[in-house]
Design an enzyme around this catalytic site. Structure first.
Site, mmCIF file in Angstrom:
data_model
loop_
_atom_site.group_PDB
_atom_site.id
_atom_site.type_symbol
_atom_site.label_atom_id
_atom_site.label_comp_id
_atom_site.label_asym_id
_atom_site.label_seq_id
_atom_site.Cartn_x
_atom_site.Cartn_y
_atom_site.Cartn_z
ATOM 1 N N GLU A 84 -8.341 -11.271 10.248
ATOM 2 C CA GLU A 84 -8.993 -9.989 9.975
ATOM 3 C C GLU A 84 -9.717 -10.065 8.624
ATOM 4 O OE1 GLU A 84 -6.277 -6.703 9.490
ATOM 5 O OE2 GLU A 84 -7.795 -5.245 10.081
ATOM 6 N N HIS A 103 -14.681 -4.876 11.289
ATOM 7 C CA HIS A 103 -14.289 -3.554 11.771
ATOM 8 C C HIS A 103 -15.510 -2.694 12.060
ATOM 9 C CE1 HIS A 103 -10.014 -3.140 9.881
ATOM 10 N NE2 HIS A 103 -10.181 -4.309 10.450
ATOM 11 N N TYR A 150 -6.906 7.416 12.808
ATOM 12 C CA TYR A 150 -6.795 6.131 12.134
ATOM 13 C C TYR A 150 -8.019 5.252 12.445
ATOM 14 C CZ TYR A 150 -6.055 1.322 11.340
ATOM 15 O OH TYR A 150 -6.289 0.044 10.929
ATOM 16 N N HIS A 163 -2.349 1.091 16.527
ATOM 17 C CA HIS A 163 -1.700 1.557 15.294
ATOM 18 C C HIS A 163 -0.412 2.328 15.577
ATOM 19 C CE1 HIS A 163 -1.833 2.534 10.913
ATOM 20 N NE2 HIS A 163 -2.480 1.381 10.901
ATOM 21 N N HIS A 219 -3.210 -10.147 9.213
ATOM 22 C CA HIS A 219 -3.689 -8.894 8.667
ATOM 23 C C HIS A 219 -4.623 -9.189 7.480
ATOM 24 C CE1 HIS A 219 -2.218 -4.776 6.853
ATOM 25 N NE2 HIS A 219 -3.346 -4.623 7.515
ATOM 26 N N GLU A 276 1.726 -6.762 11.428
ATOM 27 C CA GLU A 276 1.234 -6.531 10.063
ATOM 28 C C GLU A 276 2.298 -5.896 9.176
ATOM 29 O OE1 GLU A 276 -2.215 -4.160 11.155
ATOM 30 O OE2 GLU A 276 -1.312 -2.417 10.215
ATOM 31 N N TRP A 298 1.677 7.280 12.503
ATOM 32 C CA TRP A 298 0.260 7.327 12.097
ATOM 33 C C TRP A 298 -0.416 5.995 12.431
ATOM 34 C CZ3 TRP A 298 -2.059 4.271 8.137
ATOM 35 C CH2 TRP A 298 -3.445 4.520 7.952
ATOM 36 N N GLU A 352 -3.704 -4.248 19.564
ATOM 37 C CA GLU A 352 -2.828 -4.422 18.388
ATOM 38 C C GLU A 352 -1.837 -3.270 18.240
ATOM 39 O OE1 GLU A 352 -5.165 -5.320 14.990
ATOM 40 O OE2 GLU A 352 -3.804 -4.337 13.593
ATOM 41 N N ASP A 354 -6.337 -3.333 1.635
ATOM 42 C CA ASP A 354 -5.186 -3.168 0.733
ATOM 43 C C ASP A 354 -4.493 -4.504 0.463
ATOM 44 O OD1 ASP A 354 -4.668 -2.095 3.581
ATOM 45 O OD2 ASP A 354 -2.656 -2.637 2.970
ATOM 46 N N ASN A 410 0.811 -1.215 0.000
ATOM 47 C CA ASN A 410 0.000 0.000 0.000
ATOM 48 C C ASN A 410 0.850 1.274 0.000
ATOM 49 O OD1 ASN A 410 -2.375 1.429 0.057
ATOM 50 N ND2 ASN A 410 -2.859 1.007 2.206
ATOM 51 N N ARG A 463 0.658 -11.063 13.554
ATOM 52 C CA ARG A 463 -0.230 -10.587 12.490
ATOM 53 C C ARG A 463 0.399 -10.568 11.108
ATOM 54 N NH1 ARG A 463 -4.603 -8.455 12.361
ATOM 55 N NH2 ARG A 463 -4.094 -6.426 11.447
ATOM 56 N N ASP A 493 -7.056 -1.571 17.744
ATOM 57 C CA ASP A 493 -5.770 -1.333 17.078
ATOM 58 C C ASP A 493 -5.222 0.032 17.504
ATOM 59 O OD1 ASP A 493 -3.618 -1.171 15.362
ATOM 60 O OD2 ASP A 493 -4.756 -1.711 13.553
ATOM 61 N N ARG A 518 -13.508 -5.633 15.843
ATOM 62 C CA ARG A 518 -12.523 -4.610 16.196
ATOM 63 C C ARG A 518 -13.237 -3.278 16.335
ATOM 64 N NH1 ARG A 518 -7.669 -2.022 12.527
ATOM 65 N NH2 ARG A 518 -9.337 -0.542 12.049
HETATM 66 O O1 EZ4 Z 1 -3.326 0.609 8.426
HETATM 67 O O2 EZ4 Z 1 -3.412 -1.993 5.986
HETATM 68 O O3 EZ4 Z 1 -5.140 -3.645 11.180
HETATM 69 N N1 EZ4 Z 1 -5.164 -3.076 10.139
HETATM 70 C C1 EZ4 Z 1 -4.411 -1.995 9.854
HETATM 71 C C2 EZ4 Z 1 -4.560 -1.465 8.462
HETATM 72 C C3 EZ4 Z 1 -3.316 -0.713 7.972
HETATM 73 C C4 EZ4 Z 1 -3.292 -0.686 6.467
HETATM 74 C C5 EZ4 Z 1 -2.000 -0.047 5.957
HETATM 75 O O4 EZ4 Z 1 -1.881 -0.248 4.586
HETATM 76 O O5 EZ4 Z 1 -3.709 -1.505 10.693
HETATM 77 O O6 EZ4 Z 1 -5.699 -0.650 8.373
HETATM 78 CO CO CO Z 2 -3.456 -2.877 12.335
#
Ligand code: EZ4
Ligand code: CO
Length: 402
Positions: A339, A122, A159, A212, A312, A262, A402, A236, A316, A37, A283, A210, A147
């Site tokens: 997921e 999600h 996010y 993130h 994961h 991931e 991010w 996560e 994407d 991605n 993941r 998550d 999630r």
């Molecule tokens: O941000 O796949 O758990 N899922 C994630 C995703 C990632 C994207 C990044 O390309 O964290 O949403």
């Molecule tokens: Co994630």
């Protein structure tokens, strides 16, 4: 039998995907996902310039040898671009092997270890109030695990939370969008929301969250501890995982289970996390961790150390990756959760596939190989569009994860 052709196909049915198609002299073809991605064309160049010429004339049955050749033979090991390219080749060769054998790939991996692959969906919304009907929709469809990502009062874009009604797709602009991040507001909001969600849905629905990569270890430890009453299945990516000692610190403070991986490409990214039992779910996934061959190696190591899979499966990752993941998920002894973010209808049309969702489970196709293909004519109607993931800055302008 020899490989006579390998094509790299780039298409954008709702979002960008890169696919490798390998064809043998007998006319058998296999597909592999090669989507990274926001960095798609780097993998395209890697495949076209440096991998495809090595495939022509090779025996497609020699999956392990081809994997070792591409990994050791490049000299420059690991890294997301290299490992995504290797994954695409590996996945396509497993597809071919299944078709030649007349068996779905999970049969080649040892056969089924369970009746179906439990997936999580999600649920995203700006507020706790708006989240409840979102979660309820998943429960009504039979999901056993959800999630939960929530907006943060005071932050305009975070996010995991899209615009109301739209499916969430973060790579939404040619150049990265910039969002503002505030850790204190986040740490205040998330436990409140989970308290409301548990109160509404009771103790049995499996809940995940998550982070993130946005916290430090001690912040993540505090979040993990504050979420303990709500018994999450996993927290996560609590911290960026380059410094793995951070997980030791989180572990000392909380029994909330941890998931990470991931962005991992090889077993070397997680061998310490796994062997020291610092995580509960790994993941890593087919497309970014060297294909079925290498991901199975990661999961086997994990099985020895009470760590389960949690691959994961964001949008994407193409339907080709999802098809491959499901065969592995069905076969391994230490499957945890998969997921699942359904793709937009135009992506499902470009990638005709036989896997299907039923009562909280995904089931891989029973047809020989992976049971997924790419409609190249249709794919050609959706040209590549540059798309970047966003970045975060703190309120003072400092760049943040991010
Ligand atoms: O941000 O796949 O758990 N899922 C994630 C995703 C990632 C994207 C990044 O390309 O964290 O949403
Ligand atoms: Co994630």
């Amino acid at each position: 039998m020899r490989i006579v052709e390998a094509r790299v196909i780039v298409t954008c049915p709702g979002r960008n995907f890169v696919t490798l198609k390998i064809v043998t002299e007998d006319g058998v073809s296999g597909v592999g996902d090669a989507t990274l991605n926001g960095r798609e064309l780097a993998v395209v160049a890697y495949l076209e310039e440096h991998v495809v010429p090595l495939l022509i004339g090779r025996d497609p049955a020699r999956i392990e040898d081809t994997w070792q050749y591409l990994y050791k033979g490049s000299y420059w090991r690991r890294g997301p671009v290299t490992m995504t390219a290797i994954a695409a080749v590996d996945t396509a060769l497993w597809d071919i092997k299944g078709k030649v054998a007349g068996l779905p790939v999970y049969q080649l991996l040892g056969g089924r270890s369970r009746e179906g692959v439990t997936v999580y969906g999600h649920a995203n919304a700006a507020t706790a109030e708006e989240l409840m009907p979102e979660i309820a929709r998943f429960v009504a469809r039979g999901y056993r695990a959800v999630r939960v990502q929530t907006g943060i009062p005071g932050l305009s874009s975070v996010y995991g939370v899209g615009h109301k009604g739209d499916s969430y797709e973060p790579a939404n602009a040619a150049l990265p969008e910039e969002a503002v991040w505030d850790t204190a507001l986040y740490l205040d909001q998330v436990p409140r929301v989970f308290a409301d969600v548990r109160a509404e849905f009771g103790p049995h629905l499996r809940l995940l969250h998550d982070v993130h990569h946005r916290l430090t270890p001690i912040e993540a430890a505090r979040l993990g501890r504050s979420l303990e009453p709500f018994a999450l299945t996993w927290l996560e990516d609590p911290v960026p995982a380059e410094l793995q000692d951070g997980f030791r610190l989180i572990r000392q403070h909380t029994t909330t289970p941890l998931a990470v991986g991931e962005v991992f490409n090889t077993v070397w990214d997680c061998h310490e996390l796994i062997t020291s039992q610092l995580i509960d779910y790994v993941r890593a996934t087919v497309v970014h961790a060297g294909g079925i061959t290498h991901l199975r190696r990661i999961f086997d190591l994990a099985a020895l150390h009470h760590v389960r899979s949690g691959s994961h499966g964001a949008t994407d990752l193409s339907p080709v990756c999802m098809a491959a993941a499901l065969h592995l998920d069905l076969a391994i002894p230490n499957f945890g959760l998969q997921e699942y973010m359904p793709h937009p209808p135009e992506a499902d049309e470009v990638f005709p596939h036989g896997y299907h969702f039923e009562d909280g489970y995904l089931h891989p196709s029973e047809t020989p190989g992976l049971g997924v293909d790419i409609d190249e004519e249709l794919a050609a109607r959706y040209p590549y569009r540059p798309a970047s993931l966003p970045v975060n800055r703190l309120t003072d302008g400092t760049l943040h994860s991010w």
